[in-house]
Structure formats: structure tokens, C-alpha cells
Design a protein around this motif. Structure first.
Motif, mmCIF file in Angstrom:
data_model
loop_
_atom_site.group_PDB
_atom_site.id
_atom_site.type_symbol
_atom_site.label_atom_id
_atom_site.label_comp_id
_atom_site.label_asym_id
_atom_site.label_seq_id
_atom_site.Cartn_x
_atom_site.Cartn_y
_atom_site.Cartn_z
ATOM 1 N N LEU A 276 22.946 49.428 28.299
ATOM 2 C CA LEU A 276 22.425 48.266 29.025
ATOM 3 C C LEU A 276 21.028 47.882 28.524
ATOM 4 C CD1 LEU A 276 23.616 49.108 32.665
ATOM 5 C CD2 LEU A 276 24.776 47.787 30.887
ATOM 6 N N LEU A 277 20.201 48.885 28.216
ATOM 7 C CA LEU A 277 18.887 48.571 27.671
ATOM 8 C C LEU A 277 19.009 48.033 26.243
ATOM 9 C CD1 LEU A 277 16.015 48.715 28.798
ATOM 10 C CD2 LEU A 277 15.686 50.826 27.506
ATOM 11 N N LEU A 278 20.056 48.436 25.546
ATOM 12 C CA LEU A 278 20.315 47.878 24.216
ATOM 13 C C LEU A 278 20.658 46.390 24.304
ATOM 14 C CD1 LEU A 278 22.336 50.837 22.698
ATOM 15 C CD2 LEU A 278 20.182 49.941 21.811
ATOM 16 N N PRO B 33 20.672 55.634 19.701
ATOM 17 C CA PRO B 33 21.731 54.780 19.155
ATOM 18 C C PRO B 33 21.454 54.366 17.708
ATOM 19 C CG PRO B 33 20.309 53.502 20.577
ATOM 20 C CD PRO B 33 19.821 54.909 20.665
ATOM 21 N N PRO B 34 22.522 54.122 16.936
ATOM 22 C CA PRO B 34 22.362 53.699 15.547
ATOM 23 C C PRO B 34 22.054 52.203 15.459
ATOM 24 C CG PRO B 34 24.676 53.793 16.088
ATOM 25 C CD PRO B 34 23.931 54.249 17.323
ATOM 26 N N TRP C 265 19.382 52.175 33.413
ATOM 27 C CA TRP C 265 19.188 51.758 32.033
ATOM 28 C C TRP C 265 19.614 52.815 31.026
ATOM 29 C CZ3 TRP C 265 18.880 46.877 31.597
ATOM 30 C CH2 TRP C 265 18.173 46.092 32.493
ATOM 31 N N THR C 266 19.667 54.072 31.401
ATOM 32 C CA THR C 266 19.937 55.133 30.432
ATOM 33 C C THR C 266 21.404 55.553 30.370
ATOM 34 O OG1 THR C 266 19.360 56.814 32.091
ATOM 35 C CG2 THR C 266 17.599 56.036 30.644
ATOM 36 N N ARG C 267 22.269 54.955 31.176
ATOM 37 C CA ARG C 267 23.676 55.374 31.156
ATOM 38 C C ARG C 267 24.350 54.945 29.853
ATOM 39 N NH1 ARG C 267 27.665 51.549 31.475
ATOM 40 N NH2 ARG C 267 27.354 49.665 32.741
ATOM 41 N N ASP C 268 25.385 55.697 29.478
ATOM 42 C CA ASP C 268 26.194 55.370 28.288
ATOM 43 C C ASP C 268 25.332 55.141 27.043
ATOM 44 O OD1 ASP C 268 28.445 55.526 29.908
ATOM 45 O OD2 ASP C 268 28.462 53.378 30.318
ATOM 46 N N ASP C 269 24.473 56.127 26.762
ATOM 47 C CA ASP C 269 23.601 56.052 25.573
ATOM 48 C C ASP C 269 22.691 54.829 25.596
ATOM 49 O OD1 ASP C 269 24.639 58.428 24.468
ATOM 50 O OD2 ASP C 269 26.311 57.326 23.570
ATOM 51 N N VAL D 211 32.310 38.939 24.732
ATOM 52 C CA VAL D 211 32.066 39.977 23.726
ATOM 53 C C VAL D 211 31.591 41.237 24.440
ATOM 54 C CG1 VAL D 211 30.693 40.649 21.720
ATOM 55 C CG2 VAL D 211 31.540 38.304 21.936
ATOM 56 N N ASP D 212 32.210 42.369 24.155
ATOM 57 C CA ASP D 212 31.850 43.632 24.791
ATOM 58 C C ASP D 212 30.471 44.094 24.346
ATOM 59 O OD1 ASP D 212 34.273 43.714 26.101
ATOM 60 O OD2 ASP D 212 35.247 44.975 24.588
ATOM 61 N N LEU D 213 29.799 44.832 25.240
ATOM 62 C CA LEU D 213 28.522 45.440 24.888
ATOM 63 C C LEU D 213 28.714 46.428 23.750
ATOM 64 C CD1 LEU D 213 26.959 46.215 28.390
ATOM 65 C CD2 LEU D 213 26.388 44.332 26.863
ATOM 66 N N LYS D 214 27.678 46.583 22.939
ATOM 67 C CA LYS D 214 27.744 47.499 21.807
ATOM 68 C C LYS D 214 26.581 48.478 21.876
ATOM 69 C CE LYS D 214 30.077 44.076 18.946
ATOM 70 N NZ LYS D 214 30.126 43.336 17.666
ATOM 71 N N ALA D 215 26.888 49.761 21.740
ATOM 72 C CA ALA D 215 25.863 50.808 21.826
ATOM 73 C C ALA D 215 25.162 50.975 20.488
ATOM 74 C CB ALA D 215 26.498 52.115 22.287
ATOM 75 N N CYS D 216 24.525 49.926 20.031
ATOM 76 C CA CYS D 216 23.790 49.963 18.771
ATOM 77 C C CYS D 216 22.584 49.041 18.873
ATOM 78 C CB CYS D 216 24.690 49.566 17.600
ATOM 79 S SG CYS D 216 25.393 47.903 17.721
ATOM 80 N N ILE D 217 21.630 49.254 17.989
ATOM 81 C CA ILE D 217 20.384 48.485 17.999
ATOM 82 C C ILE D 217 20.543 47.238 17.129
ATOM 83 C CG2 ILE D 217 17.930 48.531 17.416
ATOM 84 C CD1 ILE D 217 18.005 51.566 17.791
ATOM 85 N N THR D 218 20.335 46.095 17.732
ATOM 86 C CA THR D 218 20.420 44.836 16.977
ATOM 87 C C THR D 218 19.292 44.761 15.960
ATOM 88 O OG1 THR D 218 21.384 43.720 18.891
ATOM 89 C CG2 THR D 218 20.426 42.326 17.179
ATOM 90 N N ARG D 219 19.657 44.487 14.727
ATOM 91 C CA ARG D 219 18.657 44.392 13.664
ATOM 92 C C ARG D 219 17.769 43.162 13.856
ATOM 93 N NH1 ARG D 219 20.331 47.299 8.822
ATOM 94 N NH2 ARG D 219 22.266 48.411 9.228
ATOM 95 N N ILE D 220 16.519 43.307 13.472
ATOM 96 C CA ILE D 220 15.585 42.183 13.475
ATOM 97 C C ILE D 220 15.683 41.483 12.119
ATOM 98 C CG2 ILE D 220 13.144 41.535 13.618
ATOM 99 C CD1 ILE D 220 12.736 44.009 15.383
#
Length: 688
Positions: free
Chosen positions: A358-360, A432-433, A351-355, A447-456
């Protein structure tokens, strides 16, 4: 005699004279008319009545106006009018046809008060039946001949086109992030062109709920899981069946005890009330989801087609919702804020790879205020490497603003925040931002994964849900976010769609005995707001429905999940990621009349045959102009097909095509063959 001859000459002379005078007058009129009009009826001139050296000319008040001379002539002469040539029709609109589910009254207000009509088991309207015999299709309503479709080779028994594309996988530049488990579909024209055969000795599935605990060996004749996981209480082989004791890697004492422990750790999880829709990652044979069903929870169990490639096949054979899917480089095909709880028990994901990318992705799909349950060795083991993994996980979840609400034994449970306050209060530069506001978290198809937090959503959309079961019929807030042409009447459309399908499904249940024919795994291939699945749930048909939202229409997936149902995005021009013989019923309403503009209908029908069980049923409700071809294709695949009118009568523009995939008994028994091999292995070890 001579007088008679002279009279005849006079008559002829008189006729000749009359003709000559007529011709002369005609010529004179022609030249006079040409003199009066210089440009063909556009200018009319009149001479004055007073004598003058220079004639006075008066111009008509109609000078400069255009007239249709043909119309003037036809109005003045009693002869039939000459019709103008037909006009070229305007090009069709580029937008998707708007679906209308309600009735508009005399004030222009949408109403959901309408009646579909009742079906009679004996007279469902006029019908034409066509059944293939001896392998040859009898095409009774042929528009264009469809040749007999052959059966695929036996090696394709478990074929999944987009996941078994060996050549495409070989050409991958890298597989470090699991790219080989992603979709790599055959190129156009090289896809499936035959019907996938069942394994030898295939039998009708054991009905639910008994299938939760056992399935026929012949239907999934693969022993790798038994050999690898037999000691973990997952799966056992016993005579002609596989047995499922209900255990798992982290809950060898049974799924029920494990679920009780989660409920005791965090009572607010509240299975079947607050928690209705769950995602189980790396599900094994899906015992976690299978036992949650008795608690009124729908669990979508997912796993990649890896070394234990048949785990999803076992789950589906048991009658548990499942899909082949992997956390790799692309978004999963589910919307944002879809799941009330996400579960991972020894799912072998870093879960912690690439910032933490995957958990994002889990964070994107997890509902605001939802829970993430992690049962893994780093939670409870005190080895250095595992302790480091735990610290990395704690650090990442803290930056995601998740709160560790409970850690007990080998289970850790986090909760996602309900708003963006924590995200916005973080120090600048924290990774992550937050994702850009213009990022669409519900866009998921390739759609590619994005290393950012989805806004609520600031307005609480996706979080303010009624508890189950009232959320099934409550129009959710996210209904307003769906990109359709209606704004004011959205709630009326939502309610009308449900009432529409409830009327129809009630008739199916009564006239076609849906509660008695063993429906368990159901797919709605063009789901809309999920009204078809909601009607099945309300009418207590003991099945689960995978609601498919085609990419060619509006993305209604958020609404489907908000009402407590399961769904997935898909393009029917490509194969679906599931094993053959997955579904008992496929329902397609208005699908083909739209997708035939983009896809070959035979390709879609062959994919339907692949994922349909022998003995399974297909209900296609669509316009008349596609039905003949669909019936032909069905017959060519050796389906039994019946074309019927809808309850609206013979003049309605829709028809219903009822199909049944023939159950053809196979000659050789896989279980007998398997046990023969086992006996031979044992006999080799005995002394003579």
C-alpha cells in the motif's frame, strides 16, 4: 376510289420492302462482325488488299489490351453517360479520431493564433428550446422517441451503483484486504434506469466560501459522523445545519494551526508554490483540504465508503474536491508522480502489510522529491505494539529510499528521492524490488497493485516543474510521453487547446454569467490536457474542476497533474464513484460522438443526472448527429434543454446543448422529522 386503294397497297409494299432490306443488312452485319472478332472486341483482324490463295492476316497493335467498350461508345455518341454503381466505402479506421486544436498555415506549421468568436447573451446563434411540462417531455427535434424516465425509489437517494452492488459483494471470495470497498459495477443491462431523487427538504447548497464552515442538514441528513466524531472537532449539528469547526482526529485545535506546524517543520514544503497538488487519504470531512484552498493548494480528499460512509458526501457538499476511493487490491485511478504531497492523519491503513504494497502505491503516485506526512499514534505513543509499528514503518521507508526529514510531536514527514541512485545501490535481493522497466506506472484502470518500486524517470520527467502558478501554462516535459499521433506539434497543441477554451469560457463568463450562478464543483468529462480547467483558473471563476480522462482516448493525466490540476481516469460506460448531487456543472466536449460507439448514450446521461445537483447545469459541445437524441434524453429526464449554434455559425458541424436540471421542491422536511424524533426521545426521559 380504286386508284386510291391501289396507291395505298403500293405504299404498304414499299414500306415492307424497306423494312426487309434493313433487317437483312443488320443480320449480315452481325455475322460479319462475329467473323471479324472471335472474342468480343479484344482482337481486330484486317485482310490484306493483295489477292492470294491464303489470305494474309495482320494483327492489330492493340492485341491483348482491354478496353471499356461503354466508354468508347459514350465518347463517340452524343448520349448522356451511364454512371457506374457507387463504390463500397472503406471500413472506418480502428484508431481514435485525432483531435486538432490549432490552425495549420500555408507552410504546414501549426499555429495557435486563431479566434473563436464572441457570444452575445441575446443571440447565441439559432436555438431550439424544449422544456418538459407536468412531467411530460416535449420532444421538438425528435429522431427516435425516448420515453419518459421514471424517478427511482426514495431508498436510492444516496445510491452509488458500483459501490452499493450488494449481490456482487456477497459473492466475493475474500474481504480481508478491503475488497468490499472496491468497484463492483452492475452487469450490462441491469444498471440505473431511473433518476435518483433528492432527499426530502433538499435546498440549494450554501455558496462557497461559506459552505466550508456549514451546510444544510437536509442535504446530507446523516448523523453517524456527529455521533462518532463530535468530540474531535470534526462536525457539529446545530439547528438546521451541520457546522465544521475545522478540526480533525490529530488536529483538534484546527486545520490552520496544523498546516502552520507542517510548514514550520519543513519550510521546503512551501504550500501554494512548490506544493500545489495534494492527496489526503482517509480525509474525514476534508477539513485538511478545505483549509489548504486558502493557501492556493488543490487537495484531492479520498476515503472509502465504510462505516462513516457519508464523509465524502459531506466534503463535496462543502465544495471541497473529494472522491470515494480505497487502498485495497487495485491501483488508485491517478497517474504516477501526480501529487506533490501525500497526507495521512489517522487514516487507519496498515502501510506495512504485504511487503508494504500500500505504501508502494503511495510511492507510485508521489512526485519525485515529494513529501509523505503521517500523523498517527505510532509516531508519538510509547506503547509496545505502537513502537513496533513505528520500527516497521522506519524499516520499510528506508528500503524505499525515503528520508525521514522531520519528526515532531505526532507528525512524521518523509521525502521521496529525486532519482534512482539509491534504488540501484541497494544490496541484491532487497525487498521490495524495482518494477520492470516495461511496467507502465500510468496504467490504472482495473490494474492490480504491484509490490515493487516504481522507477523515477531518468530524464527528470515529472520532477522538473515550474513553481505554481507558472506551471499552469508551462508545457510539461511529460507532454512528450503521451501516446498521440503528433510529435513535433505537441507544445503547440497544448497552447492551442488552452487558448481555444479560454476564448469560449470568456464568452460563457460574460454572456452566461458564470461568476454569478454559483459554480463550485465542476467536472470536465473529457478533459484532454486540462485546457478547460486552466481557463477557469485564469479567469478567476471560484470553482475547482475534476478533469476526467476517458479510457477510450489518450492518457493525458500526467500532463494535467504536472500543470497543477486534479484529474482521474474513468470509463463512461460504467458509473462514476461519487455520491448523487455532487457537481454544479458537467462539461462534455466531443464525448458522446466517441463513446456512443461503445456505450448507450442514455446510460451516460442518467449517470450525469445522478451526480448533478438539482439546479445544476450541463454543457454538451458535440457534433450535430448526436444532439437530437441527447436533447430528447435530457427532456425525458425533465431537464430544461436549449440547443444552440456555436460561434462558427449555422454551417458548423458542432452544436452546444445547454441543460439545467430542474430544482423540484420536496414536500417533507428531513430536518423537521429529525428534530421531532429528538424531542420525542427527550420527552420519554422526563417524568410526568
Amino acid at each position: 376510289m380504286k386508284k386510291l386503294f391501289v396507291g395505298s397497297n403500293l405504299l404498304r409494299s414499299s414500306s415492307f420492302f424497306k423494312i426487309s432490306v434493313f433487317v437483312s443488312i443488320s443480320v449480315a452485319c452481325f455475322f460479319l462482325g462475329k467473323h471479324w472478332s472471335e472474342d468480343g472486341f479484344r482482337r481486330l483482324v484486317f485482310f490484306s488488299s493483295e489477292p492470294s490463295r491464303s489470305p494474309i492476316v495482320a494483327l492489330s497493335p492493340d492485341l491483348g489490351k482491354s478496353y471499356n467498350i461503354s466508354d468508347l461508345i459514350h465518347k463517340s455518341l452524343p448520349i448522356p453517360p451511364v454512371l457506374p454503381p457507387p463504390l463500397t466505402p472503406p471500413p472506418p479506421p480502428s484508431t481514435v479520431d485525432l483531435q486538432v486544436f490549432g490552425i495549420v498555415d500555408e507552410n504546414g506549421t501549426m499555429s495557435d493564433e486563431f479566434r473563436i468568436g464572441d457570444y452575445d447573451a441575446e443571440s447565441l446563434g439559432n436555438q431550439t428550446e424544449s422544456e418538459s411540462g407536468d412531467g411530460e417531455a416535449e420532444l421538438t427535434t425528435a429522431r427516435a422517441s425516448v420515453g419518459r424516465i421514471e424517478v427511482c425509489p426514495e431508498v436510492m437517494t444516496d445510491y452509488i451503483p458500483c459501490l452499493d452492488n450488494v449481490e456482487a459483494i456477497k459473492r466475493l471470495e475474500s474481504t480481508a484486504r478491503g475488497e468490499r470497498f472496491e468497484r463492483h459495477c452492475p452487469k450490462e443491462g441491469t444498471g440505473l434506469n431511473c433518476t435518483v431523487p433528492a432527499p426530502n427538504g433538499y435546498r440549494p447548497p450554501i455558496p462557497w466560501p461559506k459552505s466550508r464552515d456549514e451546510v444544510w442538514f437536509n442535504n446530507v441528513p446523516h448523523t453517524r459522523l456527529v455521533e462518532d466524531k463530535g468530540g474531535q472537532n470534526w462536525i457539529l449539528e446545530e439547528n438546521d445545519k451541520f457546522k465544521f469547526p475545522g478540526g480533525g482526529t490529530q488536529f483538534i485545535h484546527g486545520a490552520d494551526q496544523y498546516l502552520d506546524q507542517i510548514s514550520q517543520m519543513v519550510p521546503d514544503v512551501s504550500f501554494g508554490n512548490h506544493t500545489r497538488v495534494v492527496l489526503d487519504i482517509g480525509c474525514g470531512v476534508a477539513s485538511f483540504g478545505a483549509y489548504l484552498m486558502s493557501r492556493d493548494v488543490l487537495t484531492l480528499s479520498i476515503a472509502p465508503k465504510d462505516v462513516h460512509e457519508n464523509q465524502i458526501q459531506f466534503a463535496l457538499e462543502r465544495g471541497v474536491p473529494a472522491m470515494v476511493a480505497a487502498f485495497t487490491t487495485r491501483r488508485l485511478l491517478y497517474p504516477s508522480q501526480a501529487f506533490d504531497l501525500v497526507h495521512c492523519s489517522r487514516c487507519r491503513i496498515n502501510w506495512t502489510r504485504d511487503d508494504g504494497i500500500l505504501l508502494l502505491e503511495v510511492n507510485r503516485m508521489l512526485r519525485a522529491g515529494g513529501y509523505f506526512v503521517w500523523a498517527a499514534q505510532p509516531v508519538y505513543k510509547h506503547e509496545k505494539a505502537l513502537e513496533e509499528q513505528w520500527e516497521e514503518m522506519l524499516n520499510l521507508t528506508t528500503r524505499l529510499c525515503w528520508v525521514l526529514v522531520k519528526k515532531e510531536g505526532y507528525i512524521a514527514i518523509w521525502q521521496k528521492p529525486t532519482n534512482n541512485t539509491c534504488y540501484l545501490s541497494r544490496d541484491a535481493g532487497i525487498i521490495p524490488p524495482l518494477c520492470n522497466p516495461e511496467d507502465d506506472p500510468d496504467s490504472v484502470w482495473y490494474v492490480d497493485l504491484k509490490a515493487c518500486i516504481t522507477r523515477i524517470e531518468d530524464n527528470g520527467y515529472g520532477a522538473n516543474l515550474a513553481p505554481w502558478p507558472s506551471r499552469l501554462q508551462t508545457p510539461p516535459d511529460r507532454l512528450q510521453t503521451i501516446q498521440i499521433d503528433s510529435y513535433i506539434a505537441r507544445k503547440e497543441l497544448f497552447v492551442a487547446e488552452y487558448k481555444y477554451w479560454k476564448e469560449i469560457i470568456s464568452n460563457y463568463v460574460n454572456a452566461l454569467h458564470w461568476k454569478q450562478i454559483g459554480l463550485r464543483n465542476v467536472m470536465d468529462m473529457r478533459a484532454g490536457y486540462g485546457g478547460f480547467a486552466a481557463a477557469l483558473a485564469e479567469l478567476k471563476v471560484d470553482c475547482w474542476v475534476l478533469n476526467v480522462v476517458p479510457v477510450s482516448g489518450a492518457n493525458t493525466l500526467p500532463v494535467i497533474y504536472d500543470r497543477g490540476l486534479l484529474g482521474v481516469m474513468h470509463d463512461w460506460c460504467e458509473p462514476f464513484d461519487t455520491y448523487p448531487r455532487t457537481y454544479d456543472l458537467l462539461h462534455a466536449a466531443g464525448l458522446f460522438s466517441i463513446e456512443r460507439k461503445r456505450c448507450n448514450m442514455t446510460t451516460i446521461m442518467l449517470e450525469m443526472d445522478r451526480i448533478l445537483r438539482p439546479g445544476g447545469r450541463v454543457y454538451i459541445r458535440d457534433t450535430i448527429n448526436v444532439m437530437s437524441e441527447l436533447q430528447e434524453i435530457g427532456n425525458a429526464m425533465r431537464w430544461h434543454t436549449t440547443l444552440r449554434e456555436t460561434a462558427e455559425g449555422p454551417h458548423a458541424s458542432y452544436r452546444v446543448l445547454l441543460c439545467e436540471k430542474k430544482f423540484e421542491k420536496t414536500v417533507e422536511s428531513s430536518v423537521d422529522k429529525h428534530h421531532t424524533k429528538k424531542k420525542k426521545r427527550k420527552s420519554k426521559g422526563k417524568r410526568p
